[in-house]
Design a protein around this motif. Structure first.
Motif, short mmCIF file in Angstrom:
data_model
loop_
_atom_site.label_atom_id
_atom_site.label_comp_id
_atom_site.label_asym_id
_atom_site.label_seq_id
_atom_site.Cartn_x
_atom_site.Cartn_y
_atom_site.Cartn_z
N ALA A 228 5.14 8.01 9.23
CA ALA A 228 5.43 8.28 10.64
C ALA A 228 4.16 8.45 11.45
N LYS A 229 3.04 8.78 10.80
CA LYS A 229 1.83 9.11 11.55
C LYS A 229 0.82 7.95 11.50
N ALA A 230 -0.34 8.19 12.13
CA ALA A 230 -1.39 7.16 12.19
C ALA A 230 -2.32 7.28 10.98
N LYS A 231 -3.08 6.20 10.74
CA LYS A 231 -4.01 6.14 9.59
C LYS A 231 -5.27 6.95 9.90
N LEU B 145 -9.03 7.72 9.60
CA LEU B 145 -10.18 6.85 9.38
C LEU B 145 -11.01 7.28 8.17
N ARG B 146 -10.86 8.52 7.73
CA ARG B 146 -11.69 9.02 6.62
C ARG B 146 -10.99 8.89 5.28
N CYS B 147 -9.77 9.40 5.17
CA CYS B 147 -9.08 9.39 3.86
C CYS B 147 -8.08 8.25 3.73
N ARG B 148 -7.80 7.55 4.88
CA ARG B 148 -6.92 6.38 4.89
C ARG B 148 -5.45 6.70 4.65
N LYS B 149 -5.13 7.97 4.59
CA LYS B 149 -3.71 8.35 4.55
C LYS B 149 -3.14 8.26 5.96
N TYR B 150 -1.87 8.04 6.06
CA TYR B 150 -1.22 7.98 7.36
C TYR B 150 -0.75 9.38 7.75
N THR B 151 -1.78 10.22 8.04
CA THR B 151 -1.49 11.64 8.33
C THR B 151 -2.18 12.12 9.59
N ALA B 152 -2.77 11.18 10.37
CA ALA B 152 -3.47 11.57 11.61
C ALA B 152 -2.51 11.50 12.80
N ASP B 153 -2.82 12.29 13.84
CA ASP B 153 -1.95 12.28 15.02
C ASP B 153 -2.16 11.04 15.87
N LEU C 25 -8.98 12.28 13.13
CA LEU C 25 -8.86 12.49 11.68
C LEU C 25 -7.63 13.33 11.41
N CYS C 26 -7.15 13.31 10.18
CA CYS C 26 -6.02 14.14 9.78
C CYS C 26 -6.48 15.60 9.70
N PRO C 27 -5.56 16.56 9.70
CA PRO C 27 -5.95 17.98 9.66
C PRO C 27 -6.87 18.31 8.48
N ARG C 28 -6.59 17.76 7.28
CA ARG C 28 -7.41 18.08 6.09
C ARG C 28 -8.85 17.60 6.30
N CYS C 29 -9.02 16.34 6.74
CA CYS C 29 -10.36 15.79 6.93
C CYS C 29 -11.11 16.49 8.06
N ASN D 69 0.83 -1.19 0.00
CA ASN D 69 0.00 0.00 0.00
C ASN D 69 0.87 1.25 0.00
N ALA D 70 0.73 2.06 -1.05
CA ALA D 70 1.57 3.26 -1.17
C ALA D 70 1.33 4.23 -0.02
N LEU D 71 0.08 4.24 0.53
CA LEU D 71 -0.25 5.18 1.60
C LEU D 71 0.47 4.87 2.91
N GLU D 72 1.03 3.68 3.03
CA GLU D 72 1.77 3.32 4.26
C GLU D 72 3.18 3.91 4.24
#
Length: 870
Positions: free
Chosen positions: A838-841, A843-851, A856-860, A752-755
């Motif tokens: 480096a960050k957590a997944k 739950l909305r966009c599935r990118k590893y950008t959440a704290d 959720l990540c800042p964008r979501c 998975n590229a998002l990982e």
């Protein structure tokens, strides 16, 4: 039509001719002894039933045409136009009556044109080698032959039944001939020098060459007919004699060969025909042959006569190409009879010159048609049948003399226009013939029973369909067999009457074969019925319904200019291809919901680079598709479409923009940017395949969220693109980013590229500046560059950090930048470092950008907050 042209396609049916007459009569229990009018009524009813069935099929297939104004060749107005063309050709001296050899079908009792023949390559003939005993020695060979034993000319023929009609022996003046002695019998024979060895081998003997001479030395000699005592056959020079087979001496029967007839005409030889319309010997052939079918027992009887006269040297089977009647599938013969002809010799040269100005698709077809025209000698246009347009000629009841002139033809045309051609058989002769026909008594005449050749019928369709005497059709479309048929008869009739071709372009297609390349045949049972392809057979598990668009896709995908294959596997593959296309269309339709191009489109300068790049690709695709259509290259359209919708859209663009489409706020300019590109892509793609898949194109248009009430894809014009879409510089930006993406994805194959996070290192220079246009900040999870990379975060650096310098995961690559048409060329190197996210997944966009896993990540978070506040 979509490109703004006024297109008038008038569909029509050729309704006359033997196939329909035979089919109609086969449905009757007692078809014998029917009057011409009864035959015509049956044939017309059969034709009308077939037309209705075919018309509904054509409409179902999605063929756009003027279905309310079709033409039928049995319509009175059509027949009158056809007779008007006949009239003009007659007035100009192109039509005449003559006694000539023509192709004759004993199985159908009618003369045939060459276009009505098909050649059976496996036909078996009983070929014979026979002797024509020398009667009068040619003066130049008298001294050689003097005192010799019996001398004969050796002849080979595949048609022994024509021997009773022999009137001469032809030789080639410039060729070498040999006088030989047979080792078995001691007899002397004359034959071509280069045929001596092969003929001796066939006759199982050896020939000793006594003397040599030129063909011209045979002049003024003659020989005895091999079966008819007292008949003399002179030796005559001729250019049609070949040396590739036989003996180099040709038996000449003027009533049964085109070249034979020419020789006979030149030398005033008798041309009596000893064969009747049923293909049987007449009484004039003698009691031994009378009433015997020439292709069967008649052939056997002639061979027996040759044997009895001791003039048969050998009989053997010969497998060769032989003409068959294309309707009855039975052999034809060449037989002299009184017929009506078109003198094509006087039209041919002009026709060939005009044909060179016609556009042919494929271009190679022009040479084939020119060759066919060149070979054409004369055109027999009379047929001994009832179902057709009558030749407007009358015959004297006692002398048989024909009566035809302009006044007579004009009168018949008026009657046919009002009452149809049935009037020829219904009305008395005094109504059909004008009151005054010179010194002739009308009641001494009877109307002729011959009808016009169906190639004359169909070949005059231009006169009925085209408005105005000077008009040309933009296009004629037919199979390659029509290079000698409809294409040619249309050309000849138009050139004869108007001195112009009736068409500007000819599209010539091939034939359909079975899946394994075999010819379709009802006897084999491999004929594919288009209606079953579309609607399915009785058992849908064996014959599923594919619909009209699958059939159309198969046609377009095939190289229609050669033979094309059809069968379950081909159709199933076409269905799969269309389903893949439907999925692409479904994705675009689903993702432009809530988007209105008039109010929501983003100006191109403000769009994401990858969206601008898609418009750039769209314009290139649109131009190539338009050019392919102009050349009728539908298979290229399919190839372009498949490459574009699978590679450029599904595999590349959709995978990149999914995050923006699904996760950005509904009306965010970033999302509107790719919706703008998607709406344009959907419009271009749908219009590009609409001529091939009209039903699917119309279906898509019905589901457009911003569709105008009455909008129809076929009334709304062709593809429109903008010149501002063309941005060659964008290619370098996106393709450079894609090269780095390929390096990244290649290193994590199957994962998975998002990982992952990506670090891209490029030394300062042009490539770095191009990538900076996609990501101005050092690291980003929402930049255009990160979107293309499809990672959770991308970092763009100009130098490698010290802590990463020894990392084994550094991927090195180079990219050649080529701008301004080659004026700017620079090869730059880059490094790609792949790190675990480096960050957590989220739950909305599935990118590893959440704290954390629960946030959720800042964008979501921002998008969701916006929805709540709204």
């Amino acid at each position: 039509m979509m490109r703004g042209y006024k297109v008038h396609y008038v569909p029509g049916w050729d309704c006359h001719g033997l196939p329909i007459e035979l089919k109609a009569l086969s449905e009757l229990k007692e078809a014998q002894n029917l009057s011409p009018l009864e035959i015509r009524r049956q044939a017309k009813e059969f034709a009308e039933r077939a037309i209705e069935k075919q018309k509904s099929a054509f409409i179902r297939w999605g063929i756009m045409a003027d279905w309310t104004n079709c033409y039928h060749t049995f319509d009175g107005k059509y027949e009158a136009k056809q007779l008007s063309v006949f009239h003009k050709m007659y007035d100009k001296g192109y039509i005449y009556q003559d006694y000539k050899p023509v192709f004759w079908s004993p199985s159908a009792n009618t003369a045939l044109a060459e276009a009505e023949l098909e050649y059976n390559q496996q036909h078996v003939s009983r070929s014979v080698y026979i002797k024509f005993p020398l009667l009068k020695s040619p003066p130049k060979l008298a001294s050689v032959i003097a005192g010799s034993p019996t001398v004969s000319l050796l002849i080979w023929t595949t048609q022994p039944w024509t021997i009773p009609a022999n009137q001469a022996i032809c030789y080639m003046p410039d060729s070498d001939y040999s006088i030989v002695k047979c080792a078995n019998t001691g007899e002397w024979y004359v034959l071509a020098a280069n045929r001596v060895e092969s003929t001796a081998a066939i006759l199982d003997t050896q020939f000793e060459v006594i003397s040599m001479c030129k063909g011209v030395d045979l002049e003024n000699g003659s020989c005895a007919h091999p079966t008819i005592p007292g008949r003399v056959s002179p030796f005559l020079p001729a250019n049609h004699v070949t040396m590739t087979k036989g003996t180099g001496l040709v038996h000449t029967a003027p009533a049964h060969g085109m070249e034979d007839y020419s020789v006979a005409s030149h030398h005033q030889l008798p041309m009596d025909c000893l064969v009747d319309e049923d293909g049987c010997f007449t009484e004039a052939a003698g009691p031994e042959l009378h009433n015997k079918a020439v292709l069967e027992e008649g052939n056997e009887a002639v061979i027996q006569m040759l044997q009895a006269a001791k003039n048969l040297l050998k009989e053997e089977k010969c497998v060769h190409s032989y003409p068959y009647d294309w309707r009855t599938k039975k052999p034809v013969i060449i037989r002299a009879s009184k017929q009506w002809f078109v003198n094509t010799a006087d039209i041919k040269a002009t026709a060939q010159e005009l044909l060179k100005k016609v556009k042919f698709i494929p271009a190679s077809a022009v040479n084939r048609m020119l060759e066919m025209l060149d070979r054409r000698t004369y055109w027999c246009i009379s047929r001994q049948k009832s179902w057709g347009v009558p030749i407007p000629v009358f015959y004297h009841k006692t002398t048989g003399e024909s009566l035809i002139n302009s006044e007579i033809i004009e009168n018949v045309i008026k009657i046919v226009e009002q009452h149809g051609s049935d009037a020829w058989w219904k009305l008395p002769v005094e109504q059909l013939l004008p009151k005054k026909v010179g010194s002739h008594n009308v009641l001494d005449y009877v109307q002729g029973q011959d009808v016009l050749d169906i190639w004359f019928d169909s070949g005059t369709s231009w006169a009925h369909v085209l408005e105005g005497a000077d008009q040309k059709a933009d296009l004629y479309l037919e199979g390659k067999d029509q290079l000698g048929g409809w294409f040619q008869s249309s050309l000849l009739t138009s050139v004869a009457t108007r001195k112009k071709a009736p068409y500007k372009t000819l599209v010539v297609h091939g034939f359909t074969l079975g899946e394994k390349g075999e010819k379709m045949s009802k006897s084999i049972g491999n004929v594919v019925d288009p209606d079953i392809v579309i609607n399915g057979g009785q058992d849908h598990t064996k014959e599923p319904p594919y619909g009209a668009d699958v059939l159309r896709w198969w046609v377009a995908e095939s190289n229609v200019f050669t033979e094309v294959l059809i069968g379950p596997a081909v159709l199933s593959a076409a269905k799969d291809d269309i389903n893949k296309l439907r999925n692409t269309l479904r994705f675009m339709l689903g993702n432009i919901a809530g988007f209105n191009p008039d109010t929501d489109s983003i100006p191109i300068s403000e769009m994401y680079v990858v969206d601008q790049y898609m418009l750039h690709l769209l314009q290139d695709y649109a131009n190539k598709v338009t050019e392919a259509y102009k050349e009728y290259d539908y298979s290229k359209v399919i190839r372009l479409l498949q490459a574009f919708h699978t590679r450029d859209l599904s595999n590349f663009y959709f995978s990149i923009i999914k995050d923006r489409l699904y996760c950005e706020e509904e009306k965010d300019p970033k999302r509107r940017s790719c919706q703008t590109a998607l709406a344009e892509a959907l419009d271009v793609v749908v219009r590009s395949f609409a001529p091939i898949l009209p039903h699917l194109a119309e279906e898509v248009f019905q589901y457009l969220p911003y569709k105008k009430e009455s909008e129809c894809v076929f009334r709304s014009g062709w593809i429109t693109t903008s010149s501002v879409w063309k941005k060659p510089g964008l290619e370098e930006v996106v393709e450079a980013a894609c090269a780095m993406r390929d390096s990244f994805l290649g290193s994590i194959a199957g994962k998975n590229a998002l990982e992952h996070e990506v670090v891209i290192v490029i030394e300062p220079g042009l490539l770095f500046e191009l990538m900076e246009a996609l990501q101005s900040e050092e690291s980003s999870s929402v930049s255009q560059l990160n979107e293309i990379m499809m990672a959770s975060q991308t970092t763009l650096l100009s130098e490698l950090p010290i802590e990463m310098a020894t990392d084994e995961k550094i991927i090195k690559g180079t990219f050649l930048i080529n701008l301004e048409g080659g004026d700017i060329r620079e090869e730059s190197s880059y490094k790609v470092i792949v790190l675990p996210a480096a960050k957590a997944k989220c739950l909305r966009c599935r990118k590893y950008t959440a704290d954390s896993l629960l946030s959720l990540c800042p964008r979501c978070t921002e998008v969701i907050a916006g929805k709540w506040s709204a």
